[in-house]
Design a protein around this motif. Structure first.
Motif, PDB file in Angstrom:
ATOM      1  N   ASP A 320      29.368  47.042  42.039  1.00 28.31           N
ATOM      2  CA  ASP A 320      30.678  46.761  41.452  1.00 28.31           C
ATOM      3  C   ASP A 320      30.491  46.247  40.040  1.00 28.31           C
ATOM      4  O   ASP A 320      29.456  45.656  39.678  1.00 28.31           O
ATOM      5  N   ARG A 321      31.553  46.438  39.234  1.00 29.50           N
ATOM      6  CA  ARG A 321      31.475  46.059  37.834  1.00 29.50           C
ATOM      7  C   ARG A 321      31.898  44.606  37.656  1.00 29.50           C
ATOM      8  O   ARG A 321      32.990  44.199  38.060  1.00 29.50           O
ATOM      9  N   GLU A 322      30.958  43.796  37.035  1.00 31.78           N
ATOM     10  CA  GLU A 322      31.295  42.398  36.760  1.00 31.78           C
ATOM     11  C   GLU A 322      32.092  42.348  35.467  1.00 31.78           C
ATOM     12  O   GLU A 322      31.690  42.877  34.439  1.00 31.78           O
ATOM     13  N   LEU A 323      33.244  41.672  35.551  1.00 33.77           N
ATOM     14  CA  LEU A 323      34.141  41.623  34.412  1.00 33.77           C
ATOM     15  C   LEU A 323      33.909  40.381  33.564  1.00 33.77           C
ATOM     16  O   LEU A 323      33.931  40.456  32.325  1.00 33.77           O
ATOM     17  N   GLN A 324      33.696  39.184  34.245  1.00 32.88           N
ATOM     18  CA  GLN A 324      33.575  37.929  33.493  1.00 32.88           C
ATOM     19  C   GLN A 324      33.003  36.863  34.407  1.00 32.88           C
ATOM     20  O   GLN A 324      33.237  36.864  35.616  1.00 32.88           O
ATOM     21  N   THR A 325      32.221  35.919  33.808  1.00 36.15           N
ATOM     22  CA  THR A 325      31.733  34.740  34.527  1.00 36.15           C
ATOM     23  C   THR A 325      31.983  33.520  33.644  1.00 36.15           C
ATOM     24  O   THR A 325      31.535  33.487  32.482  1.00 36.15           O
ATOM     25  N   SER A 326      32.698  32.531  34.180  1.00 39.52           N
ATOM     26  CA  SER A 326      33.003  31.308  33.421  1.00 39.52           C
ATOM     27  C   SER A 326      33.423  30.224  34.402  1.00 39.52           C
ATOM     28  O   SER A 326      33.471  30.426  35.627  1.00 39.52           O
ATOM     29  N   SER A 327      33.725  29.037  33.843  1.00 34.45           N
ATOM     30  CA  SER A 327      34.222  27.929  34.687  1.00 34.45           C
ATOM     31  C   SER A 327      35.720  28.024  34.929  1.00 34.45           C
ATOM     32  O   SER A 327      36.282  27.231  35.686  1.00 34.45           O
ATOM     33  N   LYS A 328      36.358  28.988  34.270  1.00 37.96           N
ATOM     34  CA  LYS A 328      37.795  29.153  34.441  1.00 37.96           C
ATOM     35  C   LYS A 328      38.094  29.904  35.734  1.00 37.96           C
ATOM     36  O   LYS A 328      37.322  30.778  36.132  1.00 37.96           O
ATOM     37  N   THR A 329      39.232  29.554  36.337  1.00 38.73           N
ATOM     38  CA  THR A 329      39.640  30.197  37.595  1.00 38.73           C
ATOM     39  C   THR A 329      40.707  31.248  37.364  1.00 38.73           C
ATOM     40  O   THR A 329      41.362  31.689  38.302  1.00 38.73           O
ATOM     41  N   GLU A 330      40.902  31.675  36.088  1.00 38.25           N
ATOM     42  CA  GLU A 330      41.857  32.731  35.769  1.00 38.25           C
ATOM     43  C   GLU A 330      41.166  33.819  34.923  1.00 38.25           C
ATOM     44  O   GLU A 330      40.275  33.523  34.100  1.00 38.25           O
ATOM     45  N   PHE A 331      41.622  35.079  35.159  1.00 34.07           N
ATOM     46  CA  PHE A 331      41.139  36.216  34.376  1.00 34.07           C
ATOM     47  C   PHE A 331      42.357  37.011  33.932  1.00 34.07           C
ATOM     48  O   PHE A 331      43.187  37.414  34.757  1.00 34.07           O
ATOM     49  N   LYS A 332      42.477  37.232  32.606  1.00 36.49           N
ATOM     50  CA  LYS A 332      43.670  37.872  32.062  1.00 36.49           C
ATOM     51  C   LYS A 332      43.351  39.247  31.507  1.00 36.49           C
ATOM     52  O   LYS A 332      42.312  39.463  30.862  1.00 36.49           O
ATOM     53  N   VAL A 333      44.309  40.195  31.788  1.00 36.96           N
ATOM     54  CA  VAL A 333      44.293  41.529  31.155  1.00 36.96           C
ATOM     55  C   VAL A 333      45.542  41.577  30.291  1.00 36.96           C
ATOM     56  O   VAL A 333      46.655  41.707  30.824  1.00 36.96           O
ATOM     57  N   PRO A 334      45.424  41.455  28.970  1.00 36.59           N
ATOM     58  CA  PRO A 334      46.626  41.318  28.115  1.00 36.59           C
ATOM     59  C   PRO A 334      47.568  42.503  28.192  1.00 36.59           C
ATOM     60  O   PRO A 334      48.771  42.328  28.318  1.00 36.59           O
ATOM     61  N   VAL A 335      47.050  43.741  28.129  1.00 38.49           N
ATOM     62  CA  VAL A 335      47.898  44.933  28.190  1.00 38.49           C
ATOM     63  C   VAL A 335      47.316  45.858  29.261  1.00 38.49           C
ATOM     64  O   VAL A 335      46.188  46.360  29.149  1.00 38.49           O
ATOM     65  N   VAL A 336      48.085  46.024  30.330  1.00 33.03           N
ATOM     66  CA  VAL A 336      47.591  46.785  31.479  1.00 33.03           C
ATOM     67  C   VAL A 336      47.730  48.277  31.210  1.00 33.03           C
ATOM     68  O   VAL A 336      48.765  48.758  30.724  1.00 33.03           O
ATOM     69  N   GLN A 337      46.653  49.027  31.531  1.00 34.44           N
ATOM     70  CA  GLN A 337      46.652  50.484  31.485  1.00 34.44           C
ATOM     71  C   GLN A 337      46.583  51.009  32.917  1.00 34.44           C
ATOM     72  O   GLN A 337      46.247  50.289  33.848  1.00 34.44           O
ATOM     73  N   SER A 338      46.933  52.279  33.066  1.00 39.66           N
ATOM     74  CA  SER A 338      46.875  52.880  34.401  1.00 39.66           C
ATOM     75  C   SER A 338      45.463  52.856  34.947  1.00 39.66           C
ATOM     76  O   SER A 338      45.235  52.805  36.155  1.00 39.66           O
ATOM     77  N   SER A 339      44.477  52.842  34.040  1.00 40.80           N
ATOM     78  CA  SER A 339      43.080  52.807  34.475  1.00 40.80           C
ATOM     79  C   SER A 339      42.688  51.438  35.045  1.00 40.80           C
ATOM     80  O   SER A 339      41.621  51.313  35.661  1.00 40.80           O
ATOM     81  N   ASP A 340      43.521  50.440  34.839  1.00 45.65           N
ATOM     82  CA  ASP A 340      43.220  49.106  35.378  1.00 45.65           C
ATOM     83  C   ASP A 340      43.558  48.988  36.857  1.00 45.65           C
ATOM     84  O   ASP A 340      43.257  47.966  37.485  1.00 45.65           O
ATOM     85  N   ALA A 341      44.214  49.991  37.413  1.00 51.78           N
ATOM     86  CA  ALA A 341      44.521  49.952  38.844  1.00 51.78           C
ATOM     87  C   ALA A 341      43.229  49.971  39.634  1.00 51.78           C
ATOM     88  O   ALA A 341      42.235  50.596  39.221  1.00 51.78           O
ATOM     89  N   GLY A 342      43.188  49.263  40.771  1.00 54.01           N
ATOM     90  CA  GLY A 342      41.993  49.225  41.594  1.00 54.01           C
ATOM     91  C   GLY A 342      41.929  47.943  42.416  1.00 54.01           C
ATOM     92  O   GLY A 342      42.908  47.193  42.553  1.00 54.01           O
TER      93      GLY A 342
END
Length: 964
Positions: A320-342
């Motif tokens: 699987d593709r790792e998107l982000q690792t941090s101490s934050k408990t939120e992950f934001k996608v500012p502008v959603v594309q159809s390719s972001d579905a999953g």
């Protein structure tokens, strides 16, 4: 912290308290009571600057002293500086002869003294203390009554009484109400379902009475068989709390150095286990292309610090593709594309734990593109009855998509596609189908356009059920089907022409409707089908629903919960619903009364004539084969008129005596409570008493002389008064101390005078038996049946000097008079001396001769085997002091002596008995003298000493003491 808050609240409510010394609120006039004003302070005591006293007559007095001496009746209050005024204390200074004294305030576990106090110059007997009108204790040797460890059972009205002579003296009444020292505690917890590892504080909440602020409370906390030590603090803390601390807790509070102890209600604490959990969610839940998407990773039970990694599933790849690792408990996608579905997930790590969340599926909503309408076969001109297919298709857009087909702006069909971005609609054309068609496509982001249809055939309605019979509660399915017809088809289901449901079929030519049966669902059903060319109706089918009986309702006629014996009562049992036939059963206290069948009505009744045993609970049941249903219970109280009461008198002894407390008990054998009893003495009402639960009632009466007579009682429970038979009571009065009176003809009595002894008691029930005593030797007894005194006459001799007394007794205890001393003087003058000398000489001679003759006579009788014939009244061997006969000696008259020898004690002294009679009553030689007649005779005794008694002191017999 809670302790300090409660103490600060208590400090803001400091209230002055008055204490009394002595502690009584009722005193005699002239006495003094010292009032002391106190105020409890939370902080260390400081010097008071002033005290304000509120005295009777709305008088105020301000002093620097905290004491005040009260001598007047009225209400007293005080106020210490920096506190509120005290409660009012009412004092009574009275002139009454008898008072009952008690403290002003009584708290539980107090040791209380009730003092029945008589005025200094008043002497009272038989002091008795009463509680609520009943004898509590007879105060024989003390005027105090002690209540140790006072409790609520000691509440009541108290008074005391005593007797002054024959009069009853009663004290004031005092109402004692035992107050709670403190209410039962309430156990509270900072959390009743804490998570393991948190801190939990238990608090035991209660408060001492403001009247006893000086008291100290101790607390302890209990769990089943475990408890903490007694402490001043009302708090107990778990830090941290563990799972084994789960359970039921209560707390206890008690007063220091006291037995007053109270317990709270139980409090359940359930410690929750720490659950390590990681969850992922999206915001918003449904996202459209171009919007912002926020993924949130919620981490529970994992100690900080943590790091969060975000991943998107790659089904086609092994990793699987790792998107982000941090101490934050939120992950934001500012502008959603159809390719972001999953599918997305997160992993939380802290060096010891690595926890993966659930998956969240992100569907990106894409607006539909403009649809394209195509006709198959292709072309815009078709013939009647041609088969055509209308196809509406979009190139892009998120599923599902709603398609609508229109003809001349008239909607032909609306359908949804969940798997493809196109939808087709087929129809056989008619003349009316020529025109313009279009369709629309919409996935929620705006519609876009194209359409044609076939009329439906006549529908067929069928139903399915779980069995051959249908019952209330069964699931029923109605199915409406057409053999042909273009979609969409609108189906409608009817029951007795009432529309049940309207549904659209877009993919099938059949539709069903399911529902749970109720009683009203019996009847005819049909359906209609319509796809825009007019509705078609099915044949009607009939459905019969069997209904179990509802809960029956039992009613009484005439209405009410009570009735009289002999009345007619009708029980009516009714159900609101239920298929016939219905069997009704009527019960009294679970005993079957009757069973009745109803074939056409939902109600049945049962009537009976009421008897006393018909009181109790009634209910009915209804059953039509699906199990009986019971009604609510109705209680019927049968009121029975009271029977003739029986009056019983219960004195404390066999004979009722003045001063006794006699219990009058009145009781009926039957009759409904409450019953009012009234007690009468000679038609005068004594009092009444009510029996709330049946049985008898009693009335206590302190007996007086006038209480003799007839008594009866009456009983009444509102259905007529019944009177008992009359019972007689005779109250006996103990004799008073008798008075002995000596009556003589002259002031100084001499030998030969006649003395009258009269003994009389001023009061006492008859008959009264009197005894006369001379030097404590019984002279005579006599009975008086009239209540008057009795007399005894004595002809005096020198031996009659001495003390006299008498005694009276009527069976209730003898009473003896004061002793009276009498001195008898001898005769004076030569004539009297000469006569005495002559008589004495003659008597000595004749006594000697008589003694010899008597001895010889006795010897002859013994020799002959016989006994001397002697008058039984002279037989000295059988004295009877109760039947003694006394002779009155007449004045000096000339007497004719008659002699006889007597030996009353069978000793060695022989007496000659000389009977003297008047000369005119001469005796013939054959006649025998009658010495026992009370008139015309007297007895003179002379002593002849035997040889063995020559040196002893002469013994003289009382000439009036009988010898038989």
């Amino acid at each position: 912290m809670l302790l300090w808050v409660s103490l600060l609240i208590l400090a803001s409510e400091i209230k002055s308290v008055i204490s009394l010394h002595p502690p009584w609120t009722t005193l005699f006039q002239g006495e003094t009571v010292t009032l002391t004003c106190k105020a409890f302070q939370f902080n260390a005591p400081q010097k008071r600057k002033w005290y304000r006293w509120y005295l009777p007559g709305e008088i105020q007095s301000e002093t620097t002293e905290n004491t005040y001496e009260a001598r007047e009746s009225g209400g007293y209050k005080c106020q210490a500086q920096d506190s509120h005024s005290s409660d009012r204390v009412d004092l009574l200074f009275t002139t009454a002869s008898l008072i009952l004294q008690a403290p002003s305030d009584v708290f539980e576990a107090d040791s209380v003294v009730l003092r029945c106090q008589a005025k200094a110059n008043v002497i009272l007997n038989n002091m008795t203390l009463y509680k609520n009108g009943k004898v509590l204790q007879v105060l024989d040797k003390t005027s105090d009554f002690h209540i140790y460890q006072a409790s609520m059972k000691d509440n009541g009205d108290y008074h005391c009484s005593g007797f002054k002579d024959t009069h009853v003296v009663s004290s004031n009444k005092i109402k004692i109400v035992v107050q709670e020292l403190f209410p039962s505690p309430v156990l509270k917890a900072s959390s009743t379902q804490p998570t393991e590892g948190n801190t939990v504080t238990l608090t035991c909440e209660t408060q001492l009475s403001l009247q006893r602020p000086e008291s100290q409370l101790l607390f302890r906390f209990v769990k089943t068989s475990m408890w903490s030590e007694w402490k001043i603090s009302p708090e107990f803390q778990f830090s941290p709390i563990r799972r084994e601390n789960s359970g039921s807790y209560w707390c206890e509070a008690r007063r220091l150095n006291s037995l007053v102890q109270k317990q709270s209600q139980e409090l359940q604490i359930q410690v929750q286990e720490i659950v390590r959990d990681v969850q992922i969610r999206s915001h918003p839940e449904f996202v459209f292309e171009g919007q912002e998407l926020v993924l949130i990773c919620s981490v529970n039970g994992v100690p900080r610090p943590i790091t969060v990694s975000w991943y998107k599933k790659q089904p086609s790849l092994w990793k699987d593709r790792e998107l982000q690792t941090s101490s934050k408990t939120e992950f934001k996608v500012p502008v959603v594309q159809s390719s972001d579905a999953g599918e997305y997930y997160c992993i939380a790590r802290n060096g010891r734990f690595s926890l993966e969340s659930n998956l969240v599926i992100i569907s990106v909503k894409v607006p539909v593109s403009q649809p394209v309408l195509t006709l198959r076969p292709p072309g815009t001109w078709t013939l009647v009855r041609d088969k055509i297919s209308l196809q509406c298709e979009v190139q892009r857009g998120s599923l599902p998509i709603w398609y609508q087909f229109f003809h001349e702006d008239v909607l032909l069909m609306k359908t949804k596609s969940t798997s493809e971005r196109k939808m087709s609609h087929r129809l056989s054309l008619t003349e009316n189908h020529f025109g313009k068609y279009y369709c629309t496509a919409d996935n929620g982001l705006g519609p876009q356009r194209s359409e044609a249809v076939i009329p439906v055939s006549k529908p067929v309605l069928t139903f399915s059920s779980p069995g051959t019979r249908t019952f209330v509660g069964d699931k029923m399915s109605l199915q409406c089907e057409v053999q042909r017809g273009s979609l969409p088809i609108w189906y409608q289901f009817f029951h007795e022409d009432d529309l049940l449901k309207k549904r659209e079929a877009i993919s099938w030519i059949t539709e069903s409707y399911s529902f749970s049966l109720i009683a009203e669902h019996s009847g005819n059903y049909y359906c209609t089908a319509d796809n825009g060319f007019g509705p078609q109706r099915s044949e009607a089918i009939s459905l019969s629903v069997t209904v179990p009986v509802s809960q029956p309702v039992l009613t009484l006629s005439p209405p009410g919960t009570w009735t009289l014996v002999g009345n007619e009562v009708r029980l009516q049992c009714e159900v609101q619903r239920g298929s016939s036939p219905i069997w009704y059963q009527f019960f009294h206290e679970d005993v079957l009364l009757t069973r009745i069948e109803a074939t056409s009505w939902r109600t049945r009744s049962y009537s009976f004539s009421v008897a006393a045993e018909h009181s109790g609970n009634y209910y009915c049941t209804a059953d039509n084969g699906f199990g009986p249903q019971s009604s609510e219970t109705i209680n019927l109280s049968v009121i029975v008129p009271v029977s003739r009461p029986v009056l019983t008198l219960r004195p404390p002894r066999d004979q009722a005596v003045v001063g006794d407390v006699v219990e009058l008990h009145c009781e009926v054998q039957r009759g409904s409570p409450p019953i009012l009893y009234q007690f009468y003495h000679e038609d005068v009402t004594l009092g009444s008493s009510s029996s709330a639960s049946g049985g008898g009632a009693s009335f206590n009466l302190i007996l007086k002389t006038e209480h003799s007579g007839n008594y009866f009682c009456e009983a009444n429970n509102g259905q007529g008064v019944q009177r008992s038979y009359t019972v007689s009571l005779s109250v006996r009065v103990p004799v008073s101390r008798p008075v002995l009176t000596l009556r003589t003809a002259r002031a100084q009595v001499v030998v030969g005078d006649v003395l009258e002894l009269r003994c009389e008691a001023q009061r006492g029930s008859t008959p009264i038996l009197y005894w006369f005593y001379h030097n404590n030797i019984t002279l005579e007894t006599s009975t008086s049946h009239s209540g008057q005194g009795v007399s005894l006459n004595l002809s005096l001799t020198a031996d009659h000097s001495g003390t006299y007394s008498c005694e009276a007794d009527n069976g209730l205890g003898p009473q003896r008079s004061e002793a009276v001393t009498l001195s008898v003087m001898g005769l004076t003058g030569s004539k009297n001396s000469l006569i005495a000398t002559s008589v004495t000489g003659g008597l000595l001679s004749m006594m000697a001769i008589a003694a010899v003759a008597l001895l010889f006579y006795c010897w002859l009788l013994r020799k002959a085997g016989g006994k001397p014939t002697v008058d039984s009244s002279r037989n000295p061997s059988a004295p009877d002091p109760q039947e003694s006969t006394y002779h009155n000696v007449p004045g000096w008259i000339e007497l004719q002596p008659v002699y006889s020898n007597v030996n009353p004690n069978r000793g060695e002294v022989v007496y000659s008995e000389v009977w003297s009679v008047k000369k005119e009553n001469k005796l013939t030689a054959a006649s025998e003298p009658e010495p026992f007649k009370n008139t015309d005779s007297c007895v003179i005794y002379s002593q002849v000493k035997g040889a063995s008694t020559a040196a002893s002191k002469p013994q003289f017999l009382d000439p009036l003491t009988p010898h038989r």
